[in-house]
Design a protein around this motif. Structure first.
Motif, mmCIF file in Angstrom:
data_model
loop_
_atom_site.group_PDB
_atom_site.id
_atom_site.type_symbol
_atom_site.label_atom_id
_atom_site.label_comp_id
_atom_site.label_asym_id
_atom_site.label_seq_id
_atom_site.Cartn_x
_atom_site.Cartn_y
_atom_site.Cartn_z
ATOM 1 N N GLU A 151 -47.429 -71.107 6.779
ATOM 2 C CA GLU A 151 -46.477 -72.463 6.603
ATOM 3 C C GLU A 151 -47.088 -72.503 8.224
ATOM 4 O O GLU A 151 -47.193 -71.453 9.508
ATOM 5 C CB GLU A 151 -45.140 -72.207 6.741
ATOM 6 C CG GLU A 151 -44.639 -72.134 5.692
ATOM 7 C CD GLU A 151 -43.564 -71.771 5.324
ATOM 8 O OE1 GLU A 151 -42.667 -71.973 6.694
ATOM 9 O OE2 GLU A 151 -42.830 -72.056 4.742
ATOM 10 N N PHE A 152 -46.998 -73.587 9.176
ATOM 11 C CA PHE A 152 -47.472 -74.176 10.529
ATOM 12 C C PHE A 152 -46.304 -75.354 10.803
ATOM 13 O O PHE A 152 -46.521 -76.224 9.900
ATOM 14 C CB PHE A 152 -49.198 -74.882 10.288
ATOM 15 C CG PHE A 152 -49.872 -72.995 10.408
ATOM 16 C CD1 PHE A 152 -50.001 -72.723 11.076
ATOM 17 C CD2 PHE A 152 -50.493 -72.916 8.660
ATOM 18 C CE1 PHE A 152 -50.681 -71.631 11.396
ATOM 19 C CE2 PHE A 152 -51.611 -71.922 8.425
ATOM 20 C CZ PHE A 152 -51.817 -71.146 9.402
ATOM 21 N N ASN A 153 -46.636 -75.778 12.092
ATOM 22 C CA ASN A 153 -46.698 -76.960 12.560
ATOM 23 C C ASN A 153 -47.318 -77.680 12.707
ATOM 24 O O ASN A 153 -48.601 -77.209 13.465
ATOM 25 C CB ASN A 153 -45.589 -76.556 14.309
ATOM 26 C CG ASN A 153 -44.561 -75.507 14.135
ATOM 27 O OD1 ASN A 153 -43.685 -76.156 13.455
ATOM 28 N ND2 ASN A 153 -44.389 -75.051 14.564
ATOM 29 N N ILE A 154 -47.514 -79.060 12.699
ATOM 30 C CA ILE A 154 -48.814 -79.977 12.442
ATOM 31 C C ILE A 154 -48.805 -81.376 12.646
ATOM 32 O O ILE A 154 -47.454 -82.110 12.378
ATOM 33 C CB ILE A 154 -48.723 -80.163 10.448
ATOM 34 C CG1 ILE A 154 -49.087 -78.438 10.088
ATOM 35 C CG2 ILE A 154 -50.629 -80.363 10.238
ATOM 36 C CD1 ILE A 154 -50.005 -78.764 8.501
ATOM 37 N N SER A 155 -49.320 -81.794 13.259
ATOM 38 C CA SER A 155 -49.234 -82.689 13.832
ATOM 39 C C SER A 155 -50.625 -83.969 12.814
ATOM 40 O O SER A 155 -51.422 -83.189 12.575
ATOM 41 C CB SER A 155 -50.085 -82.814 15.451
ATOM 42 O OG SER A 155 -51.353 -82.674 15.627
ATOM 43 N N TYR A 156 -49.474 -85.171 12.740
ATOM 44 C CA TYR A 156 -50.621 -85.877 12.632
ATOM 45 C C TYR A 156 -50.191 -86.880 13.542
ATOM 46 O O TYR A 156 -49.534 -87.435 13.583
ATOM 47 C CB TYR A 156 -48.977 -86.527 11.039
ATOM 48 C CG TYR A 156 -49.577 -87.194 10.700
ATOM 49 C CD1 TYR A 156 -50.707 -87.409 10.598
ATOM 50 C CD2 TYR A 156 -49.131 -88.215 10.745
ATOM 51 C CE1 TYR A 156 -51.168 -88.862 8.907
ATOM 52 C CE2 TYR A 156 -50.048 -90.408 10.590
ATOM 53 C CZ TYR A 156 -50.775 -90.010 9.526
ATOM 54 O OH TYR A 156 -50.849 -91.645 8.502
ATOM 55 N N LEU B 155 -53.676 -77.613 13.015
ATOM 56 C CA LEU B 155 -52.239 -76.874 12.727
ATOM 57 C C LEU B 155 -51.888 -76.329 14.125
ATOM 58 O O LEU B 155 -53.057 -76.139 15.008
ATOM 59 C CB LEU B 155 -53.085 -76.059 11.877
ATOM 60 C CG LEU B 155 -53.598 -76.100 10.661
ATOM 61 C CD1 LEU B 155 -54.059 -74.749 9.825
ATOM 62 C CD2 LEU B 155 -52.391 -76.631 10.290
ATOM 63 N N LEU B 156 -50.781 -76.732 14.265
ATOM 64 C CA LEU B 156 -50.865 -76.422 15.636
ATOM 65 C C LEU B 156 -51.004 -74.566 16.385
ATOM 66 O O LEU B 156 -50.700 -74.556 17.795
ATOM 67 C CB LEU B 156 -49.661 -77.060 16.366
ATOM 68 C CG LEU B 156 -49.696 -78.652 16.298
ATOM 69 C CD1 LEU B 156 -48.162 -79.312 16.770
ATOM 70 C CD2 LEU B 156 -50.994 -78.983 17.650
ATOM 71 N N ASP B 157 -49.842 -73.856 15.242
ATOM 72 C CA ASP B 157 -50.009 -72.503 15.814
ATOM 73 C C ASP B 157 -51.179 -72.009 14.794
ATOM 74 O O ASP B 157 -50.417 -70.826 15.556
ATOM 75 C CB ASP B 157 -48.284 -72.304 15.694
ATOM 76 C CG ASP B 157 -48.174 -73.048 14.716
ATOM 77 O OD1 ASP B 157 -48.485 -73.896 13.229
ATOM 78 O OD2 ASP B 157 -46.704 -72.620 14.095
ATOM 79 N N CYS B 158 -51.895 -72.799 14.448
ATOM 80 C CA CYS B 158 -53.483 -71.370 14.326
ATOM 81 C C CYS B 158 -54.099 -71.019 14.890
ATOM 82 O O CYS B 158 -54.102 -71.254 15.635
ATOM 83 C CB CYS B 158 -53.957 -72.614 13.394
ATOM 84 S SG CYS B 158 -55.749 -71.925 12.479
ATOM 85 N N PRO B 159 -54.620 -69.560 14.708
ATOM 86 C CA PRO B 159 -55.185 -68.905 15.784
ATOM 87 C C PRO B 159 -56.866 -69.716 15.919
ATOM 88 O O PRO B 159 -57.191 -69.350 16.800
ATOM 89 C CB PRO B 159 -55.131 -67.689 15.471
ATOM 90 C CG PRO B 159 -54.063 -67.274 14.441
ATOM 91 C CD PRO B 159 -53.614 -68.662 13.963
ATOM 92 N N ASN B 160 -56.864 -70.304 14.905
ATOM 93 C CA ASN B 160 -57.787 -70.607 14.759
ATOM 94 C C ASN B 160 -58.299 -72.259 15.311
ATOM 95 O O ASN B 160 -59.541 -72.767 15.550
ATOM 96 C CB ASN B 160 -58.386 -70.804 13.548
ATOM 97 C CG ASN B 160 -58.970 -69.502 13.344
ATOM 98 O OD1 ASN B 160 -60.013 -68.449 13.647
ATOM 99 N ND2 ASN B 160 -58.218 -68.599 12.131
ATOM 100 N N ALA B 161 -56.938 -72.912 15.415
ATOM 101 C CA ALA B 161 -57.307 -73.855 16.319
ATOM 102 C C ALA B 161 -57.365 -75.395 15.412
ATOM 103 O O ALA B 161 -58.480 -76.222 15.139
ATOM 104 C CB ALA B 161 -57.420 -74.970 17.396
ATOM 105 N N LEU B 162 -57.452 -75.081 13.731
ATOM 106 C CA LEU B 162 -58.261 -75.436 13.041
ATOM 107 C C LEU B 162 -57.396 -77.141 12.471
ATOM 108 O O LEU B 162 -56.487 -77.478 12.856
ATOM 109 C CB LEU B 162 -57.934 -75.486 11.916
ATOM 110 C CG LEU B 162 -58.211 -76.437 9.918
ATOM 111 C CD1 LEU B 162 -59.681 -76.037 10.094
ATOM 112 C CD2 LEU B 162 -57.594 -75.897 8.826
ATOM 113 N N SER B 163 -58.738 -78.202 12.975
ATOM 114 C CA SER B 163 -57.878 -79.445 12.925
ATOM 115 C C SER B 163 -58.563 -80.287 11.672
ATOM 116 O O SER B 163 -59.847 -80.123 12.052
ATOM 117 C CB SER B 163 -58.443 -80.421 14.050
ATOM 118 O OG SER B 163 -58.594 -81.183 14.761
#
Length: 122
Positions: A50-55, A66-74
């Motif tokens: 689960e992540f906080n996700i910006s759209y 994926l706002l709190d992803c350690p890899n900053a996946l966008s």
């Protein structure tokens, strides 16, 4: 690292922007789902948890991060720009130059899901 998918479908940016939103992710991918709104973003489930996700609606289409992803996946889903102006482009980035092969494979599988979903929906 960067990842691309070029999808041979012709749609407008408006179609992308009105057709894809946090509440209907399951139409486009098996590994993502909407959980709840969270201010201007949303909480969602992914292959990695689960992540906080910006759209964001952007020029040419949409962007998820994926706002709190350690890899900053966008990733963005756009049309109207190079390298293929008349096709849908999925462009994804992470903030690393190297990752284990297993993780790269997971990102590719994730993008494959999006590609399949976009092909079936458009």
């Amino acid at each position: 690292m960067e990842f691309f998918r070029i999808i041979d479908k012709q749609v407008t940016e408006e179609i992308i922007q009105t057709s894809i939103n946090p509440e209907n992710l399951e139409k486009f991918t098996d590994s993502m789902f909407f959980l709840e709104e969270n201010d201007n973003n949303f909480k969602g489930g992914t292959l990695w948890g689960e992540f906080n996700i910006s759209y964001d609606i952007i020029k040419g289409g949409i962007r998820f991060t994926l706002l709190d992803c350690p890899n900053a996946l966008s990733w963005t889903i756009t049309t109207g720009f190079s390298p293929e102006k008349t096709k849908i482009i999925i462009h994804s980035t992470i903030n690393r130059t190297q990752k284990p092969a297993e993780f790269i494979e997971e990102v590719n599988e994730f993008l494959d899901e999006w590609e399949s979903g976009l092909i079936s929906q458009f």
